[in-house]
Structure formats: structure tokens, C-alpha cells
Design a protein around this motif. Structure first.
Motif, mmCIF file in Angstrom:
data_model
loop_
_atom_site.group_PDB
_atom_site.id
_atom_site.type_symbol
_atom_site.label_atom_id
_atom_site.label_comp_id
_atom_site.label_asym_id
_atom_site.label_seq_id
_atom_site.Cartn_x
_atom_site.Cartn_y
_atom_site.Cartn_z
ATOM 1 N N LEU A 6 -36.268 29.699 -9.652
ATOM 2 C CA LEU A 6 -37.233 29.524 -8.754
ATOM 3 C C LEU A 6 -38.413 29.090 -9.254
ATOM 4 C CD1 LEU A 6 -36.943 33.138 -7.311
ATOM 5 C CD2 LEU A 6 -36.245 31.214 -6.134
ATOM 6 N N THR A 7 -38.666 29.070 -10.402
ATOM 7 C CA THR A 7 -39.863 28.497 -11.368
ATOM 8 C C THR A 7 -39.692 27.074 -11.294
ATOM 9 O OG1 THR A 7 -39.943 30.560 -12.885
ATOM 10 C CG2 THR A 7 -41.008 28.348 -13.478
ATOM 11 N N LEU A 8 -38.210 26.491 -11.432
ATOM 12 C CA LEU A 8 -38.358 24.942 -11.539
ATOM 13 C C LEU A 8 -37.939 24.468 -10.008
ATOM 14 C CD1 LEU A 8 -35.750 25.031 -14.724
ATOM 15 C CD2 LEU A 8 -37.935 23.982 -14.568
ATOM 16 N N LEU A 9 -38.115 25.322 -9.141
ATOM 17 C CA LEU A 9 -37.610 24.737 -7.703
ATOM 18 C C LEU A 9 -38.797 23.784 -7.200
ATOM 19 C CD1 LEU A 9 -35.672 24.880 -5.465
ATOM 20 C CD2 LEU A 9 -37.008 27.058 -4.772
ATOM 21 N N PRO A 10 -40.026 24.219 -7.398
ATOM 22 C CA PRO A 10 -41.180 23.345 -7.108
ATOM 23 C C PRO A 10 -40.933 21.761 -7.779
ATOM 24 C CG PRO A 10 -42.182 25.266 -7.509
ATOM 25 C CD PRO A 10 -40.929 25.493 -7.899
ATOM 26 N N ILE A 11 -40.587 21.744 -9.077
ATOM 27 C CA ILE A 11 -40.494 20.552 -9.649
ATOM 28 C C ILE A 11 -39.372 19.744 -9.228
ATOM 29 C CG2 ILE A 11 -39.938 19.584 -12.022
ATOM 30 C CD1 ILE A 11 -41.392 22.250 -13.068
ATOM 31 N N ALA A 12 -38.386 20.520 -9.008
ATOM 32 C CA ALA A 12 -37.019 19.703 -8.294
ATOM 33 C C ALA A 12 -37.495 19.410 -6.894
ATOM 34 C CB ALA A 12 -35.989 20.872 -8.375
ATOM 35 N N THR A 13 -38.185 20.083 -6.375
ATOM 36 C CA THR A 13 -38.708 19.467 -4.873
ATOM 37 C C THR A 13 -39.502 18.380 -5.168
ATOM 38 O OG1 THR A 13 -38.598 22.008 -4.075
ATOM 39 C CG2 THR A 13 -40.079 20.366 -2.942
ATOM 40 N N ILE A 14 -40.367 18.018 -6.238
ATOM 41 C CA ILE A 14 -41.079 16.735 -6.093
ATOM 42 C C ILE A 14 -40.199 15.636 -6.183
ATOM 43 C CG2 ILE A 14 -42.491 15.373 -7.873
ATOM 44 C CD1 ILE A 14 -43.974 18.045 -8.494
ATOM 45 N N PRO A 32 -23.213 25.673 -20.747
ATOM 46 C CA PRO A 32 -23.444 25.146 -19.460
ATOM 47 C C PRO A 32 -23.604 26.476 -18.586
ATOM 48 C CG PRO A 32 -21.412 24.288 -20.250
ATOM 49 C CD PRO A 32 -22.172 25.200 -21.545
ATOM 50 N N LEU A 33 -23.271 27.527 -18.979
ATOM 51 C CA LEU A 33 -23.636 28.751 -17.940
ATOM 52 C C LEU A 33 -24.901 29.140 -17.711
ATOM 53 C CD1 LEU A 33 -20.505 31.160 -18.810
ATOM 54 C CD2 LEU A 33 -21.175 29.950 -16.516
ATOM 55 N N LEU A 34 -25.972 28.453 -18.585
ATOM 56 C CA LEU A 34 -27.323 28.684 -18.477
ATOM 57 C C LEU A 34 -27.756 27.781 -17.343
ATOM 58 C CD1 LEU A 34 -30.253 29.346 -19.023
ATOM 59 C CD2 LEU A 34 -30.268 27.655 -20.780
ATOM 60 N N TRP A 35 -27.184 26.726 -17.080
ATOM 61 C CA TRP A 35 -27.670 25.572 -16.404
ATOM 62 C C TRP A 35 -27.107 25.734 -15.098
ATOM 63 C CZ3 TRP A 35 -32.243 24.441 -18.247
ATOM 64 C CH2 TRP A 35 -32.139 24.248 -19.526
ATOM 65 N N LEU A 36 -25.722 25.850 -15.048
ATOM 66 C CA LEU A 36 -25.038 25.701 -13.838
ATOM 67 C C LEU A 36 -25.481 26.820 -12.560
ATOM 68 C CD1 LEU A 36 -21.544 24.893 -15.045
ATOM 69 C CD2 LEU A 36 -22.949 23.254 -14.016
ATOM 70 N N PRO A 37 -25.851 28.115 -13.107
ATOM 71 C CA PRO A 37 -26.228 28.998 -11.705
ATOM 72 C C PRO A 37 -27.650 28.174 -11.437
ATOM 73 C CG PRO A 37 -25.263 30.084 -13.436
ATOM 74 C CD PRO A 37 -25.376 28.798 -14.115
ATOM 75 N N ILE A 38 -28.453 27.806 -12.220
ATOM 76 C CA ILE A 38 -29.713 27.338 -11.899
ATOM 77 C C ILE A 38 -29.461 26.140 -10.724
ATOM 78 C CG2 ILE A 38 -32.098 26.189 -12.562
ATOM 79 C CD1 ILE A 38 -31.406 27.899 -15.028
ATOM 80 N N ILE A 39 -28.604 25.163 -11.196
ATOM 81 C CA ILE A 39 -28.403 23.741 -10.493
ATOM 82 C C ILE A 39 -27.621 24.514 -9.107
ATOM 83 C CG2 ILE A 39 -26.983 21.815 -10.256
ATOM 84 C CD1 ILE A 39 -27.138 21.726 -13.062
ATOM 85 N N GLY A 40 -26.749 25.564 -9.182
ATOM 86 C CA GLY A 40 -26.400 26.109 -7.882
ATOM 87 C C GLY A 40 -27.539 26.582 -6.980
ATOM 88 N N VAL A 41 -28.541 27.214 -7.377
ATOM 89 C CA VAL A 41 -29.605 27.938 -6.525
ATOM 90 C C VAL A 41 -30.218 26.644 -5.971
ATOM 91 C CG1 VAL A 41 -31.503 29.049 -6.488
ATOM 92 C CG2 VAL A 41 -29.790 29.863 -8.046
ATOM 93 N N HIS A 42 -30.613 25.598 -6.709
ATOM 94 C CA HIS A 42 -31.322 24.474 -6.137
ATOM 95 C C HIS A 42 -30.167 23.761 -4.947
ATOM 96 C CE1 HIS A 42 -34.035 24.053 -9.980
ATOM 97 N NE2 HIS A 42 -34.367 25.242 -9.144
ATOM 98 N N LEU A 43 -29.134 23.633 -5.374
ATOM 99 C CA LEU A 43 -28.158 22.952 -4.547
ATOM 100 C C LEU A 43 -28.168 23.639 -3.164
ATOM 101 C CD1 LEU A 43 -25.191 21.623 -6.768
ATOM 102 C CD2 LEU A 43 -26.510 20.352 -5.208
ATOM 103 N N LEU A 44 -28.072 25.005 -3.219
ATOM 104 C CA LEU A 44 -27.996 25.912 -2.158
ATOM 105 C C LEU A 44 -29.382 25.663 -1.018
ATOM 106 C CD1 LEU A 44 -26.205 29.015 -3.320
ATOM 107 C CD2 LEU A 44 -25.319 27.518 -1.816
ATOM 108 N N PHE A 45 -30.336 25.637 -1.768
ATOM 109 C CA PHE A 45 -31.602 25.598 -1.299
ATOM 110 C C PHE A 45 -31.785 24.346 -0.511
ATOM 111 C CE2 PHE A 45 -36.221 23.934 -1.055
ATOM 112 C CZ PHE A 45 -36.727 25.263 -0.486
ATOM 113 N N PHE A 46 -31.654 23.071 -1.122
ATOM 114 C CA PHE A 46 -31.966 21.796 -0.614
ATOM 115 C C PHE A 46 -30.585 21.277 0.353
ATOM 116 C CE2 PHE A 46 -34.271 21.375 -4.848
ATOM 117 C CZ PHE A 46 -35.547 20.967 -4.281
#
Length: 260
Positions: A199-207, A47-61
Motif C-alpha cells: 500500500l505504501t508503494l501503490l501511489p508510486i506505482a500509480t505515477i 522473490p517471496l518478498l516482492w511477488l505478493p507486493i507485485i500481486g497486490v498492485h496487479l490486482l488493483f490496476f
């Protein structure tokens, strides 16, 4: 670990999951992590791989929502509920950083299985008393701290106490606060935030985010049907995940005792 460490098929699966989380986050107004994290753990089980990435996306959106919708937030109830949510969330973060991965994954799949059954069977999480509201806020905060999947419990309380016209914007501000605390703890304890991957996954999540915005009204009109389908999927994924963890546990026990 970066995306380059995964195979092409895994990268495609990661892209689909993050598009899905973006869609759910805006389509329902909550649940992106709860409906996405169990799928991510099938790709990589830490989970410590995914949770920071999810956190960055949550902060952005949620930050976008914070910028545009501060006037439509129920600040009074947000302040009241934070008294119960935030301390529990901080305790949850401590658990995330100290519990074994096997236990964490078992906890995440078990919580997701509970959500899946409630949605599949149309058994909403309800509270009719102040003490029950407080209990759900504390439990939801703890689960959010340990895995970012506590949203359905807190939403059950918010739906009863916040106007439906202010609900989604108020929840986004709550997610922003909780994730900010979690990410601050990660930074303080030198946890890798995997910013390049995020950041690489951010455009995909944006879709997914944009598709969710467009589908939000349709989902709300067909909320029961949507949740039942999602509930069935969550039950299936969670049972498979728990079986995988059980098999791994049995294998490790047998190996440690020299049986294989």
C-alpha cells in the motif's frame, strides 16, 4: 520485512523500480513483473518478498481495467486459453513455495535473459500451429505461477488470436485471474503478503501507471526501438544477476567444504 528495514538508498531504488513496473504495465499492456522483478532481486534476493507486493498492485490496476472494460474483452478466447494456463500456473505456485531461493532466482534471471535477447535481436516469440500455441500457454502459465514473468510467452499467442483492439483489456483480465489464484494460494499457505509495504508503494506505482497510459500510443508507434533498448537492459541485468548467483554458489560450496 518492511521498507523501514532498508536503507534510504535502497528505498529510493525500490520507488524507482515500482514506478518503472507501473509504467511498463500500462505502456506495453504487460511485462511489469518481467521487467521489474530482476531489478528488485538486486535489492533483496527473496522473490517471496516482492511477488505478493507485485500481486497486490496487479490486482488493483487490473481491477480498474476490469471495472471499465468488461465490454472489450475477448471472453471466448480467454476461456479457451485458461484451460491450459491455469493448471500450469498452479503447479508454478507450488514450485515457488518449495524451491530454494537460489534456484528460483536463477530461473527468473534465465527467463529474463531469454526475453532480453529476443527483444534486443528483434526475434519475436511466434507460433504458427495450435500445438505450439498450447505449449506457449502452458509454459507461460507455469512461469507466471512461479514468478509472474510469463506474460511475453502468453502475449505471443494472444496477439495472434485476439483482436488488437481487445488485446490489452483481455490481457488485464487474464492477469487479474492469475494473480487472484496466486494470492489465494499465498493466503491459504500463510505467506506474508506485505500489505503495508504494498500500500505504501501503490501511489508510486500509480505515477508510473499514469505515465504509461500517456505514453502507450507513442510506445506502440516505436515498439521495435523501445523493446530493443529494454532488451539490452534485460540482458545486462540478467547476466549480472546470474554471475552474482554463480559467485554465491561457488562461495557456499567452498565454505561448506572448509576451503575458506
Amino acid at each position: 520485512m518492511t521498507l523501514l528495514d532498508f536503507s534510504l538508498y535502497q528505498i529510493l531504488a525500490i520507488a524507482l523500480v515500482f514506478a518503472w513496473t507501473g509504467f511498463v504495465r500500462t505502456g506495453l499492456g504487460f511485462g511489469g513483473a518481467a521487467l521489474g522483478l530482476p531489478l528488485m532481486l538486486f535489492i533483496h534476493n527473496n522473490p517471496l518478498l516482492w511477488l505478493p507486493i507485485i500481486g497486490v498492485h496487479l490486482l488493483f490496476f487490473s481491477g480498474l481495467t476490469l471495472f471499465n472494460s468488461l465490454h472489450n474483452v475477448d471472453w471466448q478466447y480467454l476461456r479457451y486459453s485458461a484451460i491450459y494456463i491455469i493448471p500450469a500456473a498452479l503447479i508454478g505456485v507450488f514450485g515457488l513455495l518449495n524451491l530454494p531461493v537460489l534456484w528460483l532466482n536463477g530461473f527468473i534471471y534465465s527467463v529474463t535473459l531469454f526475453y532480453g535477447f529476443t527483444w534486443l535481436l528483434n526475434r519475436g516469440i511466434n507460433s504458427q500451429h495450435v500445438w505450439a500455441d498450447r505449449g506457449l500457454l502452458i509454459l507461460g502459465g507455469y512461469i507466471a505461477g512461479i514468478s509472474l514473468t510469463g506474460a511475453p510467452l502468453m502475449v505471443a499467442v494472444y496477439m495472434r488470436n485476439v483482436s488488437k483492439y481487445k488485446l490489452r483489456d483481455t490481457l488485464f483480465i487474464l492477469w487479474f485471474i492469475l494473480v487472484s489464484l496466486k494470492m489465494t494460494a499465498f493466503i491459504a499457505l500463510s505467506v506474508d503478503l506485505h500489505l503495508l509495504t504494498a500500500l505504501t508503494l501503490l501511489p508510486i506505482a500509480t505515477i508510473g501507471h499514469i505515465l504509461g497510459l500517456k505514453a502507450h500510443n507513442a510506445i506502440m508507434r516505436n515498439d521495435l526501438i523501445f523493446k530493443r533498448w529494454i532488451g539490452g537492459g534485460l540482458v545486462t541485468v540478467s547476466l549480472l544477476g546470474l554471475w552474482q548467483l554463480y559467485s554465491q554458489f561457488v562461495w557456499d560450496v567452498m565454505k561448506s567444504n572448509g576451503l575458506i
